[in-house]
Design an enzyme around this catalytic site. Structure first.
Site, PDB file in Angstrom:
ATOM      1  CG  MET A   1     -12.260   1.278 -29.201  1.00 28.43           C
ATOM      2  SD  MET A   1     -13.285  -0.161 -29.540  1.00 28.43           S
ATOM      3  CE  MET A   1     -14.741   0.170 -28.533  1.00 28.43           C
TER       4      MET A   1
ATOM      5  CG  ASP B   1     -16.380  -2.161 -31.302  1.00 30.58           C
ATOM      6  OD1 ASP B   1     -17.609  -2.216 -31.141  1.00 30.58           O
ATOM      7  OD2 ASP B   1     -15.571  -2.880 -30.660  1.00 30.58           O
ATOM      8  N   GLY B   2     -18.786   0.572 -31.763  1.00 29.96           N
ATOM      9  CA  GLY B   2     -19.493   1.297 -30.706  1.00 29.96           C
ATOM     10  C   GLY B   2     -20.559   2.224 -31.240  1.00 29.96           C
ATOM     11  N   GLY B   3     -21.803   1.889 -30.941  1.00 35.59           N
ATOM     12  CA  GLY B   3     -22.897   2.781 -31.311  1.00 35.59           C
ATOM     13  C   GLY B   3     -23.236   2.809 -32.784  1.00 35.59           C
TER      14      GLY B   3
ATOM     15  CG  HIS C   1     -12.294  -5.505 -29.427  1.00 39.34           C
ATOM     16  ND1 HIS C   1     -13.326  -4.606 -29.238  1.00 39.34           N
ATOM     17  CD2 HIS C   1     -11.149  -4.823 -29.124  1.00 39.34           C
ATOM     18  CE1 HIS C   1     -12.834  -3.446 -28.832  1.00 39.34           C
ATOM     19  NE2 HIS C   1     -11.527  -3.550 -28.742  1.00 39.34           N
TER      20      HIS C   1
ATOM     21  CG  MET D   1     -14.541  -6.620 -22.294  1.00 41.88           C
ATOM     22  SD  MET D   1     -15.900  -5.544 -21.851  1.00 41.88           S
ATOM     23  CE  MET D   1     -16.638  -5.233 -23.460  1.00 41.88           C
TER      24      MET D   1
ATOM     25  N   GLY E   1     -15.886  -1.247 -22.989  1.00 44.97           N
ATOM     26  CA  GLY E   1     -16.314  -1.843 -21.727  1.00 44.97           C
ATOM     27  C   GLY E   1     -17.744  -2.341 -21.746  1.00 44.97           C
TER      28      GLY E   1
ATOM     29  CB  SER F   1     -20.631  -6.980 -30.635  1.00 45.46           C
ATOM     30  OG  SER F   1     -20.258  -7.272 -29.306  1.00 45.46           O
TER      31      SER F   1
ATOM     32  N   GLY G   1     -23.515  -4.263 -31.811  1.00 42.42           N
ATOM     33  CA  GLY G   1     -24.038  -5.120 -30.746  1.00 42.42           C
ATOM     34  C   GLY G   1     -25.521  -4.886 -30.560  1.00 42.42           C
TER      35      GLY G   1
ATOM     36  CG  ASP H   1     -16.726  -6.893 -27.787  1.00 41.94           C
ATOM     37  OD1 ASP H   1     -15.783  -6.270 -28.315  1.00 41.94           O
ATOM     38  OD2 ASP H   1     -17.913  -6.786 -28.146  1.00 41.94           O
TER      39      ASP H   1
ATOM     40  CG  HIS I   1     -16.613  -7.473 -32.563  1.00 46.33           C
ATOM     41  ND1 HIS I   1     -15.454  -6.952 -33.100  1.00 46.33           N
ATOM     42  CD2 HIS I   1     -16.743  -6.892 -31.342  1.00 46.33           C
ATOM     43  CE1 HIS I   1     -14.918  -6.087 -32.261  1.00 46.33           C
ATOM     44  NE2 HIS I   1     -15.673  -6.032 -31.172  1.00 46.33           N
TER      45      HIS I   1
ATOM     46  CG  MET J   1     -11.553  -4.126 -25.253  1.00 43.61           C
ATOM     47  SD  MET J   1     -13.347  -3.966 -25.288  1.00 43.61           S
ATOM     48  CE  MET J   1     -13.777  -5.538 -26.002  1.00 43.61           C
TER      49      MET J   1
HETATM   50  C1  DX5 Z   1     -17.474  -2.204 -26.372  1.00 41.82           C
HETATM   51  C2  DX5 Z   1     -17.324  -3.361 -27.310  1.00 41.82           C
HETATM   52  C3  DX5 Z   1     -18.237  -3.281 -28.476  1.00 41.82           C
HETATM   53  C4  DX5 Z   1     -19.712  -3.365 -28.118  1.00 41.82           C
HETATM   54  C5  DX5 Z   1     -20.523  -2.784 -29.235  1.00 41.82           C
HETATM   55  O1  DX5 Z   1     -16.442  -2.211 -25.456  1.00 41.82           O
HETATM   56  O2  DX5 Z   1     -16.006  -3.418 -27.799  1.00 41.82           O
HETATM   57  O3  DX5 Z   1     -17.910  -4.271 -29.430  1.00 41.82           O
HETATM   58  O4  DX5 Z   1     -20.112  -4.671 -27.854  1.00 41.82           O
HETATM   59  O5  DX5 Z   1     -21.848  -2.679 -28.812  1.00 41.82           O
HETATM   60  P1  DX5 Z   1     -22.815  -1.542 -29.372  1.00 41.82           P
HETATM   61  O6  DX5 Z   1     -22.916  -1.747 -30.865  1.00 41.82           O
HETATM   62  O7  DX5 Z   1     -24.097  -1.796 -28.652  1.00 41.82           O
HETATM   63  O8  DX5 Z   1     -22.193  -0.222 -29.045  1.00 41.82           O
HETATM   64 ZN    ZN Z   2     -15.588  -4.672 -29.573  1.00 40.64          ZN
END
Ligand code: DX5
Ligand code: ZN
Length: 243
Positions: A135, A174-176, A64, A35, A140, A6, A196, A33, A31, A66
């Protein structure tokens, strides 16, 4: 497994170099993001930045969105160089129409669900998606903790897609995500991992990619999935419109 780093966690003072380093390190996807400050409590970037990066990169751009009402911007993101456009189930009242519009533009169509969203409607949309994004944090921000219930949700999502004759549809999480939970994510049904903070904090990127791939080797069964085979065929086509 496909790893999609990301951009949100890259060094924003030198994004052109960052995407070039990713490509030379052996990554295939990026990826991005997007927003809007309405769907999520953060604002990032839009088509101009993606268009600029496209001049420096042949990576498969996994965008992605958002964004509330994403149908308004699909053509702009396609023109900027997006290959996959992922919209949120919570952000559009006419999902089936918008997913069809993404495909009509020549992009892969992805559908994302927030951690608290039910997957029931997936049954009615499975034929219209190329990828499902689950997710595993509330969208965010990067750097949040993985929500453990996401593993059960992955299993349920894989079963729903299989029942809907969509065995070929890959699941992205996606996330963590990090090397420590990679094998569990793959075992539960993930094909594509977004990372990310856990990716960009460790240089060089070829070594970090190798660490993720070594973790994936603990779950060899995932390599036999038709959904992974499908995602591995996706590439950016340089002759795509990039006005
Ligand atoms: C969160 C994003 C993710 C984020 C992932 O809203 O959609 O793509 O950047 O970051 P990590 O891997 O640090 O959770
Ligand atoms: Zn994302």
């Amino acid at each position: 497994m496909i790893l999609s780093p990301s951009l949100l966690s890259a060094d924003f003072t030198c994004l052109g170099q960052e995407v070039e380093h990713l490509e030379t390190a052996g990554l295939g996807w990026l990826h991005l993001d997007v927003m809007d400050g309405a769907f999520v409590p953060n604002i990032t970037f839009g088509p101009p930045l993606i268009k600029a990066l496209r001049q420096r990169s042949g990576l498969f751009f996994d965008v992605h969105l958002m964004v509330e009402g994403p149908a308004r911007y699909l053509a702009d993101f396609k023109a900027a160089g997006a290959d996959l456009l992922v919209i949120h189930a919570e952000a559009d009242r006419h999902l089936q129409r918008t997913l069809c519009a993404i495909r009509a533009l020549g992009c892969k169509a992805g559908l994302a669900f927030n951690p608290g969203s039910d997957l029931g409607r997936l049954r009615w949309l499975a034929a219209d998606i190329d990828l499902l994004l689950l997710m595993s944090v509330n969208p965010g921000f990067s750097g949040q903790s993985f929500i453990p219930q996401s593993l059960d949700k992955l299993r349920i999502a894989r079963a729903l897609l299989d029942e809907a004759n969509a065995r070929h549809v890959p699941i992205q999480v996606d996330g963590g995500a990090c090397p420590e939970n990679t094998a569990a994510l793959l075992e539960a049904g993930a094909d594509v991992l977004v990372s990310g903070s856990a990716f960009f904090a460790h240089k060089p990127y070829d070594a970090r990619l190798a660490t993720f791939m070594a973790a994936a080797a603990a779950c060899p069964a995932h390599t036999a999935r038709p959904s992974l085979a499908e995602a591995l065929t996706w590439r950016h086509h340089r002759d795509a419109p990039c006005a």
